[in-house]
Motif scaffolding. Structure first.
Motif, PDB file in Angstrom:
ATOM      1  N   GLU A  69      -5.857   3.089   9.654  1.00 42.43           N
ATOM      2  CA  GLU A  69      -4.600   3.825   9.839  1.00 42.43           C
ATOM      3  C   GLU A  69      -4.794   5.002  10.788  1.00 42.43           C
ATOM      4  OE1 GLU A  69      -1.448   3.247   8.912  1.00 42.43           O
ATOM      5  OE2 GLU A  69      -2.188   1.318   8.213  1.00 42.43           O
ATOM      6  N   GLU A  70      -5.901   5.717  10.638  1.00 42.81           N
ATOM      7  CA  GLU A  70      -6.186   6.861  11.505  1.00 42.81           C
ATOM      8  C   GLU A  70      -6.334   6.405  12.952  1.00 42.81           C
ATOM      9  OE1 GLU A  70      -9.976   9.723  12.230  1.00 42.81           O
ATOM     10  OE2 GLU A  70      -9.320   9.514  10.145  1.00 42.81           O
ATOM     11  N   GLU A  71      -7.000   5.266  13.165  1.00 37.78           N
ATOM     12  CA  GLU A  71      -7.189   4.752  14.524  1.00 37.78           C
ATOM     13  C   GLU A  71      -5.854   4.345  15.145  1.00 37.78           C
ATOM     14  OE1 GLU A  71      -9.565   1.073  16.422  1.00 37.78           O
ATOM     15  OE2 GLU A  71     -10.773   2.493  15.281  1.00 37.78           O
ATOM     16  N   ARG A  72      -4.968   3.769  14.350  1.00 33.51           N
ATOM     17  CA  ARG A  72      -3.650   3.399  14.870  1.00 33.51           C
ATOM     18  C   ARG A  72      -2.886   4.632  15.347  1.00 33.51           C
ATOM     19  NH1 ARG A  72      -2.101  -0.647  10.154  1.00 33.51           N
ATOM     20  NH2 ARG A  72      -3.250  -2.454  10.896  1.00 33.51           N
ATOM     21  N   GLU A  73      -3.014   5.716  14.594  1.00 35.01           N
ATOM     22  CA  GLU A  73      -2.321   6.945  14.959  1.00 35.01           C
ATOM     23  C   GLU A  73      -2.905   7.564  16.226  1.00 35.01           C
ATOM     24  OE1 GLU A  73      -2.439   9.499  11.591  1.00 35.01           O
ATOM     25  OE2 GLU A  73      -1.253   8.142  10.351  1.00 35.01           O
ATOM     26  N   LEU A  74      -4.213   7.398  16.447  1.00 42.30           N
ATOM     27  CA  LEU A  74      -4.878   8.018  17.590  1.00 42.30           C
ATOM     28  C   LEU A  74      -4.777   7.203  18.876  1.00 42.30           C
ATOM     29  CD1 LEU A  74      -8.131   9.324  15.899  1.00 42.30           C
ATOM     30  CD2 LEU A  74      -6.169  10.670  16.633  1.00 42.30           C
ATOM     31  N   LYS A  75      -4.345   5.943  18.799  1.00 43.24           N
ATOM     32  CA  LYS A  75      -4.285   5.104  19.996  1.00 43.24           C
ATOM     33  C   LYS A  75      -3.249   5.626  20.976  1.00 43.24           C
ATOM     34  CE  LYS A  75      -6.199   0.749  18.635  1.00 43.24           C
ATOM     35  NZ  LYS A  75      -6.012  -0.665  18.478  1.00 43.24           N
ATOM     36  N   GLN A  76      -3.630   5.562  22.226  1.00 41.95           N
ATOM     37  CA  GLN A  76      -2.744   5.966  23.313  1.00 41.95           C
ATOM     38  C   GLN A  76      -2.639   4.799  24.282  1.00 41.95           C
ATOM     39  OE1 GLN A  76      -4.297   9.538  25.030  1.00 41.95           O
ATOM     40  NE2 GLN A  76      -4.592  10.519  23.066  1.00 41.95           N
ATOM     41  N   MET A  77      -1.678   4.846  25.172  1.00 42.59           N
ATOM     42  CA  MET A  77      -1.511   3.768  26.152  1.00 42.59           C
ATOM     43  C   MET A  77      -2.063   4.199  27.503  1.00 42.59           C
ATOM     44  SD  MET A  77      -0.233   1.046  24.854  1.00 42.59           S
ATOM     45  CE  MET A  77       0.342   0.111  26.245  1.00 42.59           C
ATOM     46  N   ASP A  78      -2.786   3.303  28.139  1.00 40.70           N
ATOM     47  CA  ASP A  78      -3.237   3.485  29.518  1.00 40.70           C
ATOM     48  C   ASP A  78      -2.537   2.396  30.327  1.00 40.70           C
ATOM     49  OD1 ASP A  78      -4.456   3.674  31.956  1.00 40.70           O
ATOM     50  OD2 ASP A  78      -6.511   3.540  31.202  1.00 40.70           O
ATOM     51  N   TYR A  79      -1.510   2.793  31.072  1.00 39.46           N
ATOM     52  CA  TYR A  79      -0.698   1.818  31.802  1.00 39.46           C
ATOM     53  C   TYR A  79      -1.367   1.323  33.079  1.00 39.46           C
ATOM     54  CZ  TYR A  79       2.870   3.003  28.451  1.00 39.46           C
ATOM     55  OH  TYR A  79       3.550   3.184  27.278  1.00 39.46           O
ATOM     56  N   ASN A  80      -2.518   1.885  33.448  1.00 37.30           N
ATOM     57  CA  ASN A  80      -3.263   1.431  34.624  1.00 37.30           C
ATOM     58  C   ASN A  80      -4.363   0.439  34.260  1.00 37.30           C
ATOM     59  OD1 ASN A  80      -1.774   3.064  36.392  1.00 37.30           O
ATOM     60  ND2 ASN A  80      -3.033   4.831  35.858  1.00 37.30           N
ATOM     61  N   ALA A  81      -4.664   0.286  32.969  1.00 39.90           N
ATOM     62  CA  ALA A  81      -5.703  -0.653  32.534  1.00 39.90           C
ATOM     63  C   ALA A  81      -5.122  -2.057  32.454  1.00 39.90           C
ATOM     64  CB  ALA A  81      -6.251  -0.229  31.183  1.00 39.90           C
ATOM     65  N   LYS A  82      -5.916  -3.027  32.930  1.00 41.01           N
ATOM     66  CA  LYS A  82      -5.458  -4.417  32.968  1.00 41.01           C
ATOM     67  C   LYS A  82      -6.290  -5.249  31.995  1.00 41.01           C
ATOM     68  CE  LYS A  82      -4.553  -8.074  36.324  1.00 41.01           C
ATOM     69  NZ  LYS A  82      -4.686  -8.456  37.737  1.00 41.01           N
ATOM     70  N   CYS A  83      -5.620  -6.050  31.187  1.00 45.20           N
ATOM     71  CA  CYS A  83      -6.291  -6.921  30.227  1.00 45.20           C
ATOM     72  C   CYS A  83      -7.050  -8.010  30.984  1.00 45.20           C
ATOM     73  CB  CYS A  83      -5.269  -7.538  29.270  1.00 45.20           C
ATOM     74  SG  CYS A  83      -5.991  -8.720  28.113  1.00 45.20           S
ATOM     75  N   LYS A  84      -8.308  -8.221  30.615  1.00 46.24           N
ATOM     76  CA  LYS A  84      -9.120  -9.240  31.277  1.00 46.24           C
ATOM     77  C   LYS A  84      -8.760 -10.652  30.807  1.00 46.24           C
ATOM     78  CE  LYS A  84     -13.061  -6.219  32.017  1.00 46.24           C
ATOM     79  NZ  LYS A  84     -14.450  -5.920  31.673  1.00 46.24           N
ATOM     80  N   SER A  85      -8.049 -10.746  29.684  1.00 51.69           N
ATOM     81  CA  SER A  85      -7.696 -12.055  29.148  1.00 51.69           C
ATOM     82  C   SER A  85      -6.347 -12.552  29.670  1.00 51.69           C
ATOM     83  CB  SER A  85      -7.670 -11.993  27.618  1.00 51.69           C
ATOM     84  OG  SER A  85      -7.283 -13.222  27.079  1.00 51.69           O
ATOM     85  N   CYS A  86      -5.285 -11.750  29.473  1.00 53.05           N
ATOM     86  CA  CYS A  86      -3.939 -12.217  29.860  1.00 53.05           C
ATOM     87  C   CYS A  86      -3.404 -11.491  31.101  1.00 53.05           C
ATOM     88  CB  CYS A  86      -2.964 -12.049  28.696  1.00 53.05           C
ATOM     89  SG  CYS A  86      -2.546 -10.338  28.316  1.00 53.05           S
ATOM     90  N   HIS A  87      -4.168 -10.549  31.651  1.00 49.81           N
ATOM     91  CA  HIS A  87      -3.846  -9.799  32.871  1.00 49.81           C
ATOM     92  C   HIS A  87      -2.605  -8.900  32.731  1.00 49.81           C
ATOM     93  CE1 HIS A  87      -6.978 -12.114  34.736  1.00 49.81           C
ATOM     94  NE2 HIS A  87      -6.373 -13.232  34.357  1.00 49.81           N
ATOM     95  N   HIS A  88      -2.270  -8.547  31.497  1.00 51.32           N
ATOM     96  CA  HIS A  88      -1.151  -7.627  31.244  1.00 51.32           C
ATOM     97  C   HIS A  88      -1.570  -6.216  31.673  1.00 51.32           C
ATOM     98  CE1 HIS A  88       2.226  -5.741  29.221  1.00 51.32           C
ATOM     99  NE2 HIS A  88       1.372  -4.926  28.622  1.00 51.32           N
TER     100      HIS A  88
END
Length: 122
Positions: A69-88
């Motif tokens: 739960e603590e990790e979910r709260e601390l997660k942030q988004m990096d919109y410049n990072a690209k997924c190596k699996s689905c390329h999102h």
């Protein structure tokens, strides 16, 4: 020290402290120094230990629900990072200091689309 060993740690070798193994019907044998010991001296003694849920999680490398739960709260988004699996474009991340203090953090990325996980040492 020898008296302590006989009273409490009867399954351990009196010579080197290694755990004894049942070698034959009447004897125990030290796995390290091959020292024998009669089973008669330890028969009818109880073996017990206590383990907490936290110690078990730590040994198995399982996170507690509070950590998740603590990790979910601390997660942030990096919109410049690209997924190596689905390329999102855009991945959630958490930065942790898991190496020595004079080295950079490790960044744990999770794709919000396919849940692929990747790490980056900064």
């Amino acid at each position: 020290m020898k008296g302590y060993s006989r009273q409490r740690d009867f399954m351990f070798c009196e010579v080197c402290g290694t755990m004894m193994s049942i070698d034959s019907p009447g004897y125990l044998k030290c796995l390290h120094c091959i020292s024998p010991r009669r089973i008669k001296g330890i028969s009818r003694k109880k073996i017990g230990y206590t383990i907490s849920a936290e110690n078990l999680r730590r040994e198995l490398g399982i996170s507690s629900l509070d950590d998740i739960e603590e990790e979910r709260e601390l997660k942030q988004m990096d919109y410049n990072a690209k997924c190596k699996s689905c390329h999102h474009m855009g991945m959630a991340y958490v930065a942790r200091q898991i190496r020595s203090a004079d080295e950079g953090q490790t960044i744990f990325y999770t794709c919000p689309i396919c849940a692929y996980r990747q790490t980056e040492n900064s």
